[in-house]
Design a protein around this motif. Structure first.
Motif, PDB file in Angstrom:
ATOM      1  N   ARG A  74       7.009  42.026  57.273  1.00  0.00           N
ATOM      2  CA  ARG A  74       8.085  41.100  56.910  1.00  0.00           C
ATOM      3  C   ARG A  74       9.357  41.495  57.670  1.00  0.00           C
TER       4      ARG A  74
ATOM      5  N   TRP B 123      12.051  40.157  58.437  1.00  0.00           N
ATOM      6  CA  TRP B 123      13.356  39.735  57.923  1.00  0.00           C
ATOM      7  C   TRP B 123      13.955  40.733  56.926  1.00  0.00           C
TER       8      TRP B 123
ATOM      9  N   GLU C  56       8.263  46.598  57.201  1.00  0.00           N
ATOM     10  CA  GLU C  56       9.130  45.885  58.139  1.00  0.00           C
ATOM     11  C   GLU C  56       8.331  45.128  59.187  1.00  0.00           C
TER      12      GLU C  56
ATOM     13  N   TYR D  92      17.271  42.687  57.503  1.00  0.00           N
ATOM     14  CA  TYR D  92      18.572  42.110  57.168  1.00  0.00           C
ATOM     15  C   TYR D  92      18.972  42.435  55.728  1.00  0.00           C
TER      16      TYR D  92
END
Length: 320
Positions: free
Chosen positions: A166, A168, A163, A171
Motif C-alpha cells: 500500500r 500511499w 509500504e 503519506y
C-alpha cells in the motif's frame, strides 16, 4: 515557448555535474540529523539499564569524515539515483511545459499566482516529491549497499512489506506531512513576501534599488527563520526514515523479513554502522511528539544540528 534541442541535450550532463557536488553534501546532512544519540540510559523490558553504543558525532564535518572512513566514496553517493531521477523529471517538466525566454536567463521560480496560488503550488510540488524524498533518506541511512540499477531489490530494502503493498501509507507517516506543510507555509507565506518587500528584484533578475537597511533587516529575518526552520527540518528527517509497518516489533531498518535483505551486501570492512537509529519499537507518534522526544532523549541542541546549513541557504537565496 518550448525549449530548444540543445537545452534538452545538455540537461542530463548539467544535472550530473551539479549532483556530483550536491549528493554527498546532502547525504551527510541527512545522516547527521538522523543520527540517534541519547544522553541517558534506556530501560529494557525488565527495567534494567541499557547503555547506548551507537556513534556520537557532534559536527557535520565529523559525520563527513565518518562516512568516508567507513563507506568510502560510494557511501557518499548513497541516494544518487532517486535524487537524479527526481531532478531529471522535474527539469524535463519545466523545460517542456513551464519554460519561457525569461527562465533561460534567471533561475526558475514558482509561477506568479499570488500568495495563495504560490502556496498551493508549493504544496502540490511537495506532495509529488515526497515519495522520492523518503526513498532518498532511507537510501542514505540504510547500512546496505544498494545497486544503482536494481530498482526492485532496492525497494525491498527501503520499504516495508506494508509500504510496498500500500504505497500511499507513506503519506500517512505520523507527523511528516504536518512538518512539510509547516515548512512550505513559512517559506511561501512569510519568508517569500518579506523577501519581495525588502529585497525587490527587477524582471532581469537584478536588484534595482537595493537598500542596505532593508537588506540588513531581511538578513535578520533569515537568522530568525533559520531558528524556526532548522528544527522542522530535523524533525522531518527523523519522520521520513520512520517506516510504516504492521508490527512495531519489526526492525524495518535492516528489512530482514521474508528474505528481503538476505542478498543485499553491506559495505566491506565496515564493523559498525555509520549512524545509530532509534528503535522503532516506540515510534514517534507525530510532529510534536517527535520534537519533544528528541529534546527529552538527546537534548535541545539535537534540534539544531547543522543549523548553519539552513542559515547559509537562506542567506544565498536572499541574494540569488
Amino acid at each position: 515557448m518550448p525549449a530548444s534541442f540543445t537545452e534538452y541535450l545538455f540537461l542530463a550532463p548539467s544535472l550530473a555535474l551539479s549532483l556530483l557536488v550536491v549528493v554527498p553534501l546532502s547525504g551527510v546532512l541527512v545522516r547527521f540529523r538522523a543520527n540517534y544519540t541519547p544522553r541517558g540510559l534506556a530501560l529494557d523490558n525488565e527495567g534494567g539499564p541499557v547503555v547506548h553504543t551507537g556513534p556520537v558525532v557532534t559536527s557535520y564535518f565529523g559525520m563527513f569524515r565518518r562516512v568516508w572512513q567507513i563507506e568510502g566514496l560510494q557511501g557518499l553517493y548513497k541516494g544518487l539515483m532517486p535524487t537524479f531521477l527526481t531532478a531529471l523529471t522535474v527539469s524535463l517538466a519545466i523545460l517542456s511545459f513551464m519554460d519561457t525566454p525569461s527562465h533561460r536567463h534567471v533561475s526558475y521560480r514558482a509561477p506568479s499566482a499570488g500568495l495563495l496560488g504560490t502556496f498551493l503550488y508549493s504544496i502540490l510540488m511537495m506532495l509529488i516529491s515526497l515519495p522520492s524524498a523518503i526513498l532518498t533518506c532511507n537510501a542514505v541511512t540504510t547500512p546496505h549497499k544498494l545497486p544503482y540499477f536494481g530498482l526492485m531489490k532496492s525497494l525491498r530494502v527501503l520499504l516495508t512489506p506494508t509500504e510496498r503493498r500500500r504505497p500511499w501509507v507513506i503519506y500517512l507517516t505520523p507527523g511528516l506531512l504536518a512538518s512539510q506543510c509547516l515548512h512550505v507555509a513559512y517559506v511561501t507565506l512569510i519568508l517569500a513576501p518579506l523577501h519581495r518587500l525588502l529585497v525587490p528584484m527587477s524582471e532581469s533578475g537584478m536588484f534595482p534599488e537595493l537598500s542596505p537597511v532593508k537588506l540588513s533587516i531581511y538578513l535578520a529575518v533569515v537568522i530568525v527563520s533559520a531558528a524556526i526552520l532548522t528544527p522542522l527540518e530535523v524533525v522531518s528527517t527523523r519522520l521520513a526514515i520512520q517506516r510504516n509497518q504492521a508490527s512495531p516489533e519489526y526492525n524495518s531498518v535492516s528489512q530482514e523479513v521474508e528474505g528481503d535483505a538476505e542478498e543485499v551486501a553491506e559495505y566491506a570492512g565496515a564493523e559498525e554502522d555509520v549512524i545509530g537509529l532509534r528503535t522503532e519499537a516506540e515510534p514517534y507518534t507525530g510532529l510534536i511528539d517527535c520534537a519533544k522526544t528528541i529534546v527529552n532523549e538527546e537534548g535541545f541542541r539535537a534540534l539544531y544540528r547543522a543549523w548553519w546549513v539552513t542559515l547559509l541557504g537562506g542567506t544565498v537565496s536572499a541574494l540569488a
